[in-house]
Design an enzyme around this catalytic site. Structure first.
Site, PDB file in Angstrom:
ATOM      1  N   ARG A 122       1.035  -4.781  -5.697  1.00 37.30           N
ATOM      2  CA  ARG A 122       1.089  -6.050  -4.967  1.00 37.30           C
ATOM      3  C   ARG A 122       1.368  -7.083  -6.061  1.00 37.30           C
ATOM      4  NH1 ARG A 122      -0.858  -4.299   0.195  1.00 37.30           N
ATOM      5  NH2 ARG A 122      -2.580  -2.851   0.044  1.00 37.30           N
ATOM      6  N   ARG A 165     -17.971  15.027  14.591  1.00 34.86           N
ATOM      7  CA  ARG A 165     -18.362  15.298  15.981  1.00 34.86           C
ATOM      8  C   ARG A 165     -19.286  16.517  16.073  1.00 34.86           C
ATOM      9  NH1 ARG A 165     -17.596  14.536  21.320  1.00 34.86           N
ATOM     10  NH2 ARG A 165     -16.087  12.879  21.348  1.00 34.86           N
ATOM     11  N   ASP A 200      -0.290   1.837   8.565  1.00 32.25           N
ATOM     12  CA  ASP A 200      -0.823   1.018   9.669  1.00 32.25           C
ATOM     13  C   ASP A 200       0.025   1.063  10.953  1.00 32.25           C
ATOM     14  OD1 ASP A 200      -2.862   0.257   8.015  1.00 32.25           O
ATOM     15  OD2 ASP A 200      -1.971  -1.662   7.452  1.00 32.25           O
ATOM     16  N   ASP A 260       2.192  -0.901  12.039  1.00 29.44           N
ATOM     17  CA  ASP A 260       2.169  -2.175  12.750  1.00 29.44           C
ATOM     18  C   ASP A 260       3.492  -2.924  12.645  1.00 29.44           C
ATOM     19  OD1 ASP A 260       1.863  -2.541  10.054  1.00 29.44           O
ATOM     20  OD2 ASP A 260       0.348  -4.104  10.208  1.00 29.44           O
ATOM     21  N   GLY A 266       0.836  -1.207   0.000  1.00 33.80           N
ATOM     22  CA  GLY A 266       0.000   0.000   0.000  1.00 33.80           C
ATOM     23  C   GLY A 266       0.868   1.253   0.000  1.00 33.80           C
ATOM     24  N   ARG A 270      -6.572  -3.187   8.521  1.00 29.47           N
ATOM     25  CA  ARG A 270      -7.138  -4.525   8.388  1.00 29.47           C
ATOM     26  C   ARG A 270      -6.698  -5.405   9.553  1.00 29.47           C
ATOM     27  NH1 ARG A 270      -7.093  -5.760   2.292  1.00 29.47           N
ATOM     28  NH2 ARG A 270      -4.917  -5.185   2.504  1.00 29.47           N
ATOM     29  N   ARG A 306      13.476  10.314  -2.351  1.00 33.32           N
ATOM     30  CA  ARG A 306      14.366  11.477  -2.554  1.00 33.32           C
ATOM     31  C   ARG A 306      15.635  11.335  -1.698  1.00 33.32           C
ATOM     32  NH1 ARG A 306      14.573  16.137   0.661  1.00 33.32           N
ATOM     33  NH2 ARG A 306      15.167  18.078  -0.387  1.00 33.32           N
ATOM     34  N   THR A 342       4.161   2.305   5.794  1.00 36.71           N
ATOM     35  CA  THR A 342       2.763   1.863   5.886  1.00 36.71           C
ATOM     36  C   THR A 342       2.002   2.778   6.824  1.00 36.71           C
ATOM     37  OG1 THR A 342       1.281   0.149   6.753  1.00 36.71           O
ATOM     38  CG2 THR A 342       3.526   0.104   7.587  1.00 36.71           C
ATOM     39  N   ASP A 369       5.345  -5.212   6.054  1.00 38.35           N
ATOM     40  CA  ASP A 369       5.969  -6.507   6.363  1.00 38.35           C
ATOM     41  C   ASP A 369       5.916  -7.492   5.193  1.00 38.35           C
ATOM     42  OD1 ASP A 369       3.255  -6.758   6.664  1.00 38.35           O
ATOM     43  OD2 ASP A 369       3.342  -7.928   8.506  1.00 38.35           O
TER      44      ASP A 369
END
Ligand code: ADP
Ligand code: F6P
Length: 334
Positions: A76, A159, A132, A134, A15, A176, A25, A130, A107
């Protein structure tokens, strides 16, 4: 294979995330500064397999530090999962004379890099890219800060409306397998509940908390859901904000619920100052690592120091969510 590198390749894979351009760069300019030839590889591992690479100059990365996405494009690449695909890739790297690789991705991308090194000996360095966040071995990943800020800006707007109506608002953010965007944006917007793949929160618990809040006449209810959250982990097909809304509506008749799915707006946009900074720092150190023979590591930042995690550990281990955070959500939203 000699550990000395002369010609390196850089690619972005998996992603995209804001900050990837700033990292490209930094890799290109640091490489050229040290006398290396630097090749840009298009569309992640697909570009190696298809021999779609080109020599980059300092000028070819001008005016990109502020741009989201990736000028090298990303993909991918299914073929790379097979040894045959990786053999083809290695043959093309040899043909081009590329003797070191910087892989910017998550990963999955690092698993590809790890295999390429194991099978063919080519030195690889990973830069964590990423939204994420993670990845083990780093406090920062490219794009997370930007994505979390994008989510915060959107949730702040929601809100306002939540405050004007007695409705339950459920906002789905990306992730995910990881709840970092949910946790950070949820705390930063004062959300009442944060639901993440890492924490097993049941619908019963959410309902109990909602009725407790009703007793206290707390009317604004903002629930942040990571896309991979499952109310019942034994039923992985049921996940995300729409399912949470459906289950709550079934049980709490008459409750008005509105769902917003933020989606890919979280992946785009100009990188934040932090993302540009860490991309520049990591890109520089990725090239230094290749030159110093510190190979097959992910370049990370821990406690403001550079930290090098062997790719196989970066792939295997998971970053743990601080346990105090959930407690913080509970207390601060009361
Ligand atoms: P991310 O890097 O963001 O985790 P993916 O999991 O989609 O994203 O991985 C990106 C690419 O890395 C894949 O499309 C594939 O080309 C390569 N890759 C991922 N996992 C493996 C694997 N187990 N073996 C070889 N290559 C892999
Ligand atoms: O890994 C980054 C990420 O944005 C996840 O948060 C999300 O689940 C996934 O990628 C979406 O992937 P795609 O853009 O391929 O749908």
């Amino acid at each position: 294979m000699s550990t000395k590198v002369n010609k390196i390749g850089v690619l972005t894979s998996g992603g995209d995330s804001p900050g990837m351009n700033a990292a490209i760069r930094a890799v290109v300019r640091t490489g050229i500064y040290y006398g290396l030839e630097v090749f840009g590889i298009m569309r992640g591992y697909s570009g190696i397999i298809e021999d779609d690479m080109f020599q980059m100059s300092s000028r070819s990365v001008a005016n990109i530090i502020q741009r989201g996405g990736t000028i090298l494009k990303t993909a991918r690449c299914k073929e790379f999962y097979n040894e045959e695909g990786r053999k083809k890739a290695f043959a093309n790297l040899q043909k081009q004379g590329i003797d070191g690789l910087v892989v910017i991705g998550g990963d999955g991308s690092f698993t590809g890099a790890y295999k390429l090194n194991k099978e063919f000996g080519i030195p690889c360095i990973g830069i964590p890219g990423t939204i994420d966040k993670d990845l083990y071995g780093t406090d920062f990943t490219l794009g997370f800060d930007t994505a979390a800020n994008t989510a915060v800006a959107a949730i702040d707007k929601i809100r306002d409306t939540a405050d004007s109506h007695d409705r339950l608002f459920i906002v789905e953010v990306m992730g995910r397998h990881a709840g970092y965007i949910a946790m950070h944006s949820g705390i930063a917007t004062g959300a009442e509940h944060i639901l993440m793949p890492e924490v097993n929160t049941t619908i019963d618990e959410i309902i109990a908390a909602l009725s407790e809040q009703e007793k206290r006449r707390k009317l604004v209810n903002l629930v942040i859901v990571a896309e991979g959250y499952m109310p019942d982990p034994s039923n992985p097909k049921i996940k995300g904000a729409n399912e949470v809304a459906r289950l709550l509506e079934e049980r709490l008749k008459g409750l008005e619920i509105r769902v917003t799915i933020l989606g890919h707006i979280q992946r785009g946009g100009p990188p934040s100052c932090i993302d540009r900074l860490i991309a520049s720092r990591m890109g520089y150190h990725a090239v230094e690592s290749l030159l110093e023979g510190r190979h097959n590591v992910m370049v990370g930042i821990l406690n403001n120091n550079m930290h090098y995690t062997p790719l196989e550990i970066a792939i295997r281990e998971k970053q743990k969510m601080g346990e105090d955070w959930l407690e913080i959500v509970k207390i601060l939203a009361s």
